[in-house]
Design a protein around this motif. Structure first.
Motif, PDB file in Angstrom:
ATOM      1  N   ASN A  11      35.136  38.130  29.888  1.00  0.00           N
ATOM      2  CA  ASN A  11      34.083  37.514  29.071  1.00  0.00           C
ATOM      3  C   ASN A  11      32.720  37.627  29.729  1.00  0.00           C
ATOM      4  O   ASN A  11      32.574  37.378  30.927  1.00  0.00           O
ATOM      5  CB  ASN A  11      34.371  36.022  28.851  1.00  0.00           C
ATOM      6  CG  ASN A  11      35.503  35.786  27.892  1.00  0.00           C
ATOM      7  OD1 ASN A  11      36.008  36.701  27.258  1.00  0.00           O
ATOM      8  ND2 ASN A  11      35.906  34.541  27.773  1.00  0.00           N
ATOM      9  N   CYS A  13      29.242  36.090  30.541  1.00  0.00           N
ATOM     10  CA  CYS A  13      28.858  34.700  30.785  1.00  0.00           C
ATOM     11  C   CYS A  13      27.948  34.155  29.688  1.00  0.00           C
ATOM     12  O   CYS A  13      28.088  33.005  29.274  1.00  0.00           O
ATOM     13  CB  CYS A  13      28.190  34.569  32.152  1.00  0.00           C
ATOM     14  SG  CYS A  13      29.317  34.965  33.516  1.00  0.00           S
ATOM     15  N   HIS A  18      29.675  30.570  29.755  1.00  0.00           N
ATOM     16  CA  HIS A  18      30.287  30.205  31.031  1.00  0.00           C
ATOM     17  C   HIS A  18      29.428  29.158  31.729  1.00  0.00           C
ATOM     18  O   HIS A  18      28.206  29.139  31.590  1.00  0.00           O
ATOM     19  CB  HIS A  18      30.428  31.448  31.917  1.00  0.00           C
ATOM     20  CG  HIS A  18      31.252  31.220  33.116  1.00  0.00           C
ATOM     21  ND1 HIS A  18      30.972  31.790  34.323  1.00  0.00           N
ATOM     22  CD2 HIS A  18      32.380  30.484  33.308  1.00  0.00           C
ATOM     23  CE1 HIS A  18      31.875  31.428  35.212  1.00  0.00           C
ATOM     24  NE2 HIS A  18      32.745  30.636  34.623  1.00  0.00           N
ATOM     25  N   TRP A  62      35.424  36.245  34.308  1.00  0.00           N
ATOM     26  CA  TRP A  62      34.039  36.099  33.868  1.00  0.00           C
ATOM     27  C   TRP A  62      33.176  37.190  34.476  1.00  0.00           C
ATOM     28  O   TRP A  62      33.433  37.674  35.581  1.00  0.00           O
ATOM     29  CB  TRP A  62      33.508  34.720  34.251  1.00  0.00           C
ATOM     30  CG  TRP A  62      34.169  33.646  33.442  1.00  0.00           C
ATOM     31  CD1 TRP A  62      35.244  32.889  33.816  1.00  0.00           C
ATOM     32  CD2 TRP A  62      33.831  33.242  32.123  1.00  0.00           C
ATOM     33  NE1 TRP A  62      35.577  32.040  32.798  1.00  0.00           N
ATOM     34  CE2 TRP A  62      34.721  32.238  31.740  1.00  0.00           C
ATOM     35  CE3 TRP A  62      32.851  33.647  31.212  1.00  0.00           C
ATOM     36  CZ2 TRP A  62      34.673  31.617  30.511  1.00  0.00           C
ATOM     37  CZ3 TRP A  62      32.788  33.031  29.972  1.00  0.00           C
ATOM     38  CH2 TRP A  62      33.699  32.023  29.634  1.00  0.00           C
TER      39      TRP A  62
END
Length: 85
Positions: A11, A13, A18, A62
């Motif tokens: 993913n 951020c 995040h 992340w």
């Protein structure tokens, strides 16, 4: 990774909100960005739940964990997470 019955998401951020220093709410066009980012987060939760309900392990890497100074440690943790250690 079917062998480990594990789904791995990588993913960004910003796009997935995040809780690291890389995520900052945009200061302009917030009427677009706030719902957009919140929908992404909600979709992530729903997808994770569906996979977990089907018996899959769900792991997230992340964007900030791929930086040169931390990626080796993250890879080691990922392997342990996949093995259930």
């Amino acid at each position: 990774m079917p062998k480990y019955h594990t789904a791995i998401f990588v993913n960004g951020c910003f796009w997935h909100k995040h809780d690291c220093g890389r995520f900052v709410w945009p200061s302009s066009n917030t009427e677009y960005w706030v719902p957009k980012i919140n929908r992404n987060v909600e979709r992530d939760k729903q997808n994770n739940k569906k996979l977990i309900d089907m018996g899959w392990k769900v792991l997230t890497i992340w964007e900030c964990e791929l930086k040169k100074n931390v990626r080796e440690d993250r890879l080691k943790r990922l392997i342990k997470e996949m093995k259930g250690e």
